[in-house]
Every structure is written in C-alpha cells, then in structure tokens.
Write a protein that holds these residues in place. Structure first.
Motif, short mmCIF file in Angstrom:
data_model
loop_
_atom_site.label_atom_id
_atom_site.label_comp_id
_atom_site.label_asym_id
_atom_site.label_seq_id
_atom_site.Cartn_x
_atom_site.Cartn_y
_atom_site.Cartn_z
N PRO A 1 0.82 -1.22 0.00
CA PRO A 1 0.00 0.00 0.00
C PRO A 1 0.86 1.27 0.00
CG PRO A 1 -0.86 -1.58 1.58
CD PRO A 1 0.46 -2.13 1.10
N HIS A 2 0.55 2.18 -0.91
CA HIS A 2 1.24 3.47 -1.01
C HIS A 2 2.74 3.31 -1.24
CE1 HIS A 2 -2.55 5.08 0.35
NE2 HIS A 2 -2.48 4.41 1.48
N SER A 3 3.13 2.25 -1.93
CA SER A 3 4.56 2.00 -2.13
C SER A 3 5.24 3.12 -2.90
CB SER A 3 4.76 0.67 -2.85
OG SER A 3 4.11 0.68 -4.13
N SER A 4 4.54 3.71 -3.88
CA SER A 4 5.14 4.77 -4.69
C SER A 4 5.46 6.00 -3.83
CB SER A 4 4.20 5.15 -5.83
OG SER A 4 4.77 6.15 -6.64
N LEU A 5 4.51 6.35 -2.96
CA LEU A 5 4.72 7.50 -2.08
C LEU A 5 5.83 7.21 -1.08
CD1 LEU A 5 3.88 10.29 -1.07
CD2 LEU A 5 2.16 9.17 0.36
N ILE A 6 5.82 6.01 -0.52
CA ILE A 6 6.86 5.63 0.44
C ILE A 6 8.23 5.69 -0.23
CG2 ILE A 6 7.77 3.71 1.81
CD1 ILE A 6 4.84 2.82 2.23
N TYR A 7 8.30 5.17 -1.44
CA TYR A 7 9.56 5.15 -2.19
C TYR A 7 10.08 6.57 -2.39
CZ TYR A 7 12.82 4.00 -5.99
OH TYR A 7 13.94 3.86 -6.77
N SER A 8 9.20 7.48 -2.76
CA SER A 8 9.61 8.85 -3.04
C SER A 8 10.04 9.59 -1.78
CB SER A 8 8.47 9.61 -3.73
OG SER A 8 8.19 9.06 -5.00
N VAL A 9 9.30 9.40 -0.69
CA VAL A 9 9.64 10.08 0.56
C VAL A 9 10.98 9.58 1.08
CG1 VAL A 9 8.98 10.41 2.98
CG2 VAL A 9 7.26 10.60 1.18
N LEU A 10 11.16 8.26 1.07
CA LEU A 10 12.45 7.71 1.50
C LEU A 10 13.58 8.18 0.58
CD1 LEU A 10 11.47 4.02 2.40
CD2 LEU A 10 11.98 5.91 3.96
N GLY A 11 13.30 8.27 -0.70
CA GLY A 11 14.30 8.77 -1.64
C GLY A 11 14.72 10.19 -1.32
N LEU A 12 13.78 11.02 -0.95
CA LEU A 12 14.10 12.41 -0.58
C LEU A 12 14.98 12.45 0.66
CD1 LEU A 12 10.70 14.22 -1.22
CD2 LEU A 12 12.81 14.47 -2.53
N VAL A 13 14.67 11.60 1.63
CA VAL A 13 15.50 11.55 2.85
C VAL A 13 16.93 11.13 2.50
CG1 VAL A 13 15.83 10.40 5.07
CG2 VAL A 13 13.53 11.09 4.34
N ILE A 14 17.05 10.12 1.66
CA ILE A 14 18.38 9.63 1.29
C ILE A 14 19.16 10.69 0.52
CG2 ILE A 14 19.59 7.95 -0.18
CD1 ILE A 14 17.30 5.98 0.54
N PHE A 15 18.51 11.34 -0.44
CA PHE A 15 19.23 12.34 -1.23
C PHE A 15 19.42 13.66 -0.49
CE2 PHE A 15 18.82 9.35 -4.63
CZ PHE A 15 19.94 9.61 -5.40
N ALA A 16 18.71 13.83 0.60
CA ALA A 16 19.06 14.94 1.49
C ALA A 16 20.47 14.71 2.04
CB ALA A 16 18.04 15.05 2.63
N GLY A 17 20.75 13.44 2.42
CA GLY A 17 22.09 13.11 2.90
C GLY A 17 23.14 13.28 1.82
N PHE A 18 22.86 12.80 0.61
CA PHE A 18 23.82 12.96 -0.48
C PHE A 18 24.08 14.43 -0.80
CE2 PHE A 18 22.67 8.51 -1.92
CZ PHE A 18 23.93 7.99 -1.70
N THR A 19 23.03 15.24 -0.75
CA THR A 19 23.19 16.67 -1.04
C THR A 19 24.07 17.34 0.00
OG1 THR A 19 21.00 16.74 -2.08
CG2 THR A 19 21.96 18.84 -1.41
N LEU A 20 23.84 17.03 1.27
CA LEU A 20 24.70 17.57 2.33
C LEU A 20 26.16 17.20 2.10
CD1 LEU A 20 22.51 16.69 5.46
CD2 LEU A 20 23.02 19.01 4.64
N VAL A 21 26.39 15.94 1.79
CA VAL A 21 27.77 15.45 1.60
C VAL A 21 28.43 16.08 0.38
CG1 VAL A 21 29.14 13.40 1.08
CG2 VAL A 21 27.33 13.28 2.79
N ASP A 22 27.71 16.14 -0.73
CA ASP A 22 28.31 16.66 -1.96
C ASP A 22 28.66 18.14 -1.84
OD1 ASP A 22 28.33 14.28 -3.36
OD2 ASP A 22 26.34 14.56 -4.19
#
Length: 216
Positions: free
Chosen positions: A155-176
């Motif tokens: 259920p709501h896998s697409s939304l979950i995927y996108s929200v988790l992706g934003l959290v992960i790329f928040a980390g990558f953005t900080l690091v880069d």
C-alpha cells in the motif's frame, strides 16, 4: 613578518573558484539535459532506456578520464546530461500531458530543497562521512524495496519510495556540497558537478512522483 592573511586567502580563493566552476558545469549539464528532453520528446521508451544506459556509461567513463584529460571529462559530462535528458523525456512528456502543474511544483520544491540542504552542507564543519555511508547503503535498500514493490503489492509503495528517496538524497546533497567546500582541486569540478546534478535530478523526480498524485 610572516603574512598569514595571504595564507588564509589562498584556500578561500581556491574554494570560490572551484564552487564557481562546479556550478557552471551543473548549469551546463542542466541545459543539455533540457535539450535532450526536447529532442527525445517523441522517442519510444526503448530509446529512452538505451539513452539511460549510455548516460551511465558516460558517468563511469568520467572517472577514468578525470585523471587523463580535462576536456574529455567535460565532454563526457555534457554527453551524460544530454543522454539523461533523452532518457527522462518520456516521463516528462507524461506529466506535461497528464498534470503539467506537477512539473512546476516539483521544480519549485527541488529548488528550495537543494538550496536549503546545499547551504547547510556547504556551511557545516561537522564530518559528514558517516552520512555518506548511511546514504549509500540506504540507497541500495531503496532500490531493493523498489524491485520488491514491482512484484508485491505494498500500500502506497510509490509515495513511500519517493519520501524515502528524498531523505536519502538529502544526505547525499549535504555530503556533496561539503565536498565542494573542502575540495581545493579545481580539476575535480566536472565530477562534483555530476554528483550534484544527480542529486538535483533525483530530488526532482521524487517530488514529481509525489506532486503528480500517482496512486498505488
């Protein structure tokens, strides 16, 4: 008497030059991405997949070219942006047809997201190497989740995927962006630009999926 002012100014000038050159490469890549998206607007999905493979090859080739030829590295960066534009074009055409407002919303949210996280990453003195490791393994986990979601209804896998992706790329953005401040090698600008552009692109696509209102 020893002049410490010049000693402090040299690294700062080097960092400023690297920042300016890197962001100019990011802008160039974004421009070629837009061109690729325009050129690929009528292409089939199969052509987009081939373009994605080509972009991935360019990204790998940049790693080898970086120590040999600056011109080749920049050319590969440009080809990477163009091919990624072609690869993503079918997705952009879909949203432009079905929900054009989502494109503007995703673009605005991406600008705020990258601006805020990039500023924090560039300004912080805290060591973010741990964030880089966690983000890398979390990204692998997210890819695995995406594969599972293809075969198993979540259920709501697409939304979950996108929200988790934003959290992960928040980390990558900080690091880069911290790497951008700490690195003083001007020749690293194309590789840093590729990393930052990937951050921007992925964040945009995650927001696009959220604002596009897709439902499982």
């Amino acid at each position: 008497m020893y002049d410490t002012t010049m000693t402090r100014r040299a690294p700062r000038a080097s960092a400023n030059a690297l920042f300016a050159r890197t962001m100019s490469f990011v802008a160039m890549t974004a421009g070629l991405f837009a061109l690729g998206a325009y050129l690929g607007r009528n292409l089939a999905h199969a052509a987009g997949f081939i373009a994605f493979i080509g972009a991935f090859v360019c990204l790998i080739a940049m790693r080898f070219a970086a120590t040999r030829s600056r011109e080749a590295t920049v050319a590969l960066l440009g080809a990477f942006g163009l091919l990624m534009g072609i690869a993503v074009s079918p997705t952009l055409v879909y949203y432009a047809t079905a929900d054009p407002q989502a494109l503007w919303q995703a673009g605005g949210a991406t600008a705020l997201f990258i601006g805020a996280l990039g500023s924090i990453g560039y300004a912080t003195d805290r060591d973010l190497s741990g964030v880089a490791r966690v983000s890398f393994w979390a990204l692998l986990g997210l890819l695995l989740f995406g594969i599972v979601a293809i075969f198993v209804r979540i259920p709501h896998s697409s939304l979950i995927y996108s929200v988790l992706g934003l959290v992960i790329f928040a980390g990558f953005t900080l690091v880069d962006f911290q790497r951008l401040r700490r690195n003083q090698d001007i020749e690293s600008a194309p590789l840093l630009a590729a990393s930052i552009f990937l951050d921007v692109l992925n964040v945009f696509l995650f927001f696009l999926n959220i604002f596009g209102g897709r439902r499982d």
